[in-house]
Design a protein around this motif. Structure first.
Motif, mmCIF file in Angstrom:
data_model
loop_
_atom_site.group_PDB
_atom_site.id
_atom_site.type_symbol
_atom_site.label_atom_id
_atom_site.label_comp_id
_atom_site.label_asym_id
_atom_site.label_seq_id
_atom_site.Cartn_x
_atom_site.Cartn_y
_atom_site.Cartn_z
ATOM 1 N N UNK A 92 33.396 103.168 -82.458
ATOM 2 C CA UNK A 92 33.703 102.893 -81.057
ATOM 3 C C UNK A 92 33.918 101.412 -80.750
ATOM 4 N N UNK A 93 33.771 100.539 -81.720
ATOM 5 C CA UNK A 93 34.005 99.119 -81.428
ATOM 6 C C UNK A 93 35.500 98.856 -81.350
ATOM 7 N N UNK A 94 35.874 97.913 -80.520
ATOM 8 C CA UNK A 94 37.275 97.573 -80.335
ATOM 9 C C UNK A 94 37.814 96.819 -81.546
ATOM 10 N N UNK A 95 39.116 96.844 -81.685
ATOM 11 C CA UNK A 95 39.747 96.156 -82.805
ATOM 12 C C UNK A 95 39.478 94.649 -82.709
ATOM 13 N N UNK A 97 36.667 93.157 -83.045
ATOM 14 C CA UNK A 97 35.299 92.839 -82.650
ATOM 15 C C UNK A 97 34.345 93.145 -83.796
ATOM 16 N N UNK A 98 33.341 92.278 -83.975
ATOM 17 C CA UNK A 98 32.394 92.459 -85.059
ATOM 18 C C UNK A 98 31.368 93.543 -84.760
ATOM 19 N N UNK A 99 31.123 93.809 -83.509
ATOM 20 C CA UNK A 99 30.151 94.819 -83.127
ATOM 21 C C UNK A 99 30.600 95.487 -81.841
ATOM 22 N N UNK A 100 30.140 96.687 -81.614
ATOM 23 C CA UNK A 100 30.542 97.381 -80.386
ATOM 24 C C UNK A 100 29.818 96.811 -79.181
ATOM 25 N N UNK A 101 30.384 97.032 -78.032
ATOM 26 C CA UNK A 101 29.700 96.647 -76.807
ATOM 27 C C UNK A 101 28.530 97.603 -76.578
ATOM 28 N N UNK A 102 27.506 97.153 -75.870
ATOM 29 C CA UNK A 102 26.386 98.066 -75.583
ATOM 30 C C UNK A 102 26.835 99.354 -74.894
ATOM 31 N N UNK A 134 37.530 109.385 -80.137
ATOM 32 C CA UNK A 134 37.908 108.003 -79.811
ATOM 33 C C UNK A 134 39.323 107.694 -80.292
ATOM 34 N N UNK A 135 39.668 108.138 -81.502
ATOM 35 C CA UNK A 135 41.013 107.886 -82.032
ATOM 36 C C UNK A 135 42.067 108.656 -81.244
ATOM 37 N N UNK A 136 41.758 109.876 -80.854
ATOM 38 C CA UNK A 136 42.711 110.653 -80.064
ATOM 39 C C UNK A 136 42.990 109.968 -78.733
ATOM 40 N N UNK A 137 41.949 109.471 -78.068
ATOM 41 C CA UNK A 137 42.147 108.797 -76.798
ATOM 42 C C UNK A 137 42.918 107.486 -76.973
ATOM 43 N N UNK A 138 42.671 106.785 -78.078
ATOM 44 C CA UNK A 138 43.402 105.541 -78.320
ATOM 45 C C UNK A 138 44.883 105.809 -78.540
ATOM 46 N N UNK A 139 45.199 106.842 -79.320
ATOM 47 C CA UNK A 139 46.608 107.179 -79.553
ATOM 48 C C UNK A 139 47.284 107.632 -78.267
ATOM 49 N N UNK A 140 46.586 108.376 -77.444
ATOM 50 C CA UNK A 140 47.161 108.803 -76.170
ATOM 51 C C UNK A 140 47.414 107.613 -75.256
#
Length: 271
Positions: A92-95, A97-102, A134-140
Motif C-alpha cells: 500500500x505504500x506509494x511509488x 516512498x520508503x514506507x507507507x503512510x500511517x 490496491x493494484x486494481x484501483x491504481x490501474x483504474x
C-alpha cells in the motif's frame, strides 16, 4: 465603509443547522453499527533521520496490542504477524516512498481485520487480496486520467485482470472455510393428479469424491393454479404401492414403468 489595516473581523460563520429526522436516524444507525464492531489495531509509524522505521503502539497496553495484532493475522507467531503487517505496508505504500503512510498501513490492517483470517493460510490470502485490490484501483485511476486510447485499453485490461483475480481469491477463501466442500442444489419434481407438482430442494454437500444429500426441510412449492390445489388431507408425498408406478397427471390409471434394461434386451433379441 472599508475595513482598516489591522482591524480584527468580528464576523463569524452562522452555526450549522440541526440534523433532520432522517439524518438523525442515519446517525443513530451508524453509531449502533460502530459500537457493535471491534476497533482494528492502528500503528504509529515514524522514521528518524538515519535510523530504521519505528512502529509504535498508540496506548500503554503493549501486551494487549501485541495479542490483538496476532489475532488480526490469525496467528500466535509474532514473527508471522510482523511479516504479514510489513507485506501489507509494502503493498500500500506509494511509488517512490520508503514506507507507507500511517493511514495507508492502518487501512490495510483494517481490511485484514474485516476478512478475519483464522490461520496463517487465510492470512496470506487476505494480504494478497489487499494488494490485488490496491493494484486494481491504481490501474483504474490511471485509466481514468489518461487521454491516450492505447493507455486506456492497457490500464483497463490490467484493472480487469486484477479484479478477476480478487474475485478468485474471495472464492478461494470461501472454499477454504468450507473445508474444500462444494455445494450442489438438486430439485426433485413430483407430479400428481390435477397437474400439481411438488418440488423438493435437496442440497448435496461434498468434495471432489462425492458427499451426502441433505433435505433442507423447506416448504414445498406448488406449481399451478391455487384453484387446483389438492384436497385437505391428501398426502403430498406417498409411497407407491404399485411397484414402479408413476402418477398420471390427467386421470386414467397408473401403469407400471417398463424396465429400460429389459426393453434393451428385448430389442436386441428381435434383431
Amino acid at each position: 465603509m472599508g475595513k482598516s489595516v489591522g482591524q480584527v473581523s468580528t464576523s463569524q460563520k452562522p452555526p450549522k443547522r440541526e440534523p433532520t429526522p432522517q439524518e438523525q436516524r442515519g446517525i443513530d444507525k451508524a453509531l449502533a453499527y460502530c459500537r457493535g464492531r471491534t476497533a482494528p489495531i492502528a500503528f504509529e509509524i515514524s522514521k528518524a533521520e538515519g535510523s530504521d522505521i519505528s512502529v509504535g503502539i498508540p496506548h500503554n497496553n503493549a501486551g494487549g496490542f501485541i495479542a490483538q495484532q496476532r489475532a488480526t493475522f490469525g496467528t500466535v507467531s509474532q514473527a508471522f504477524a510482523d511479516r504479514a503487517g510489513g507485506e501489507v505496508g509494502n503493498a500500500l505504500r506509494n511509488r517512490g516512498e520508503a514506507l507507507p503512510s500511517p493511514n495507508a498501513l492502518n487501512a490495510g490492517v483494517a481490511a485484514i481485520a474485516g476478512i478475519e483470517p483464522q490461520n496463517e493460510q487465510e492470512a496470506m490470502l487476505a494480504v494478497q487480496m489487499v494488494g490485488t485490490h490496491a493494484m486494481a484501483m491504481e490501474m483504474m485511476n490511471l485509466a481514468k486520467q489518461t487521454e491516450s486510447p492505447d493507455r486506456l485499453e492497457r490500464y483497463g485490461n490490467l484493472a480487469t485482470k486484477f479484479l478477476r483475480t480478487y474475485t478468485t481469491q474471495m472464492e478461494t477463501l470461501a472454499k477454504l472455510r468450507r473445508g474444500g466442500e462444494q455445494t450442489v442444489r438438486v430439485e426433485h419434481v413430483h407430479v400428481y393428479q390435477g397437474g400439481q407438482a411438488v418440488v423438493h430442494q435437496v442440497t448435496q454437500v461434498g468434495g471432489q469424491h462425492g458427499g451426502s444429500l441433505e433435505n433442507e426441510n423447506q416448504a414445498h412449492a406448488l406449481i399451478g393454479s391455487p384453484a387446483h390445489a389438492l384436497p385437505a388431507g391428501t398426502p403430498m408425498l406417498r409411497q407407491d404401492t404399485g411397484g414402479a408406478g408413476m402418477p398420471v397427471a390427467r386421470g386414467g390409471r397408473e401403469e407400471a414403468v417398463p424396465d429400460a434394461r429389459g426393453s434393451r434386451r428385448k430389442r436386441g433379441a428381435e434383431r
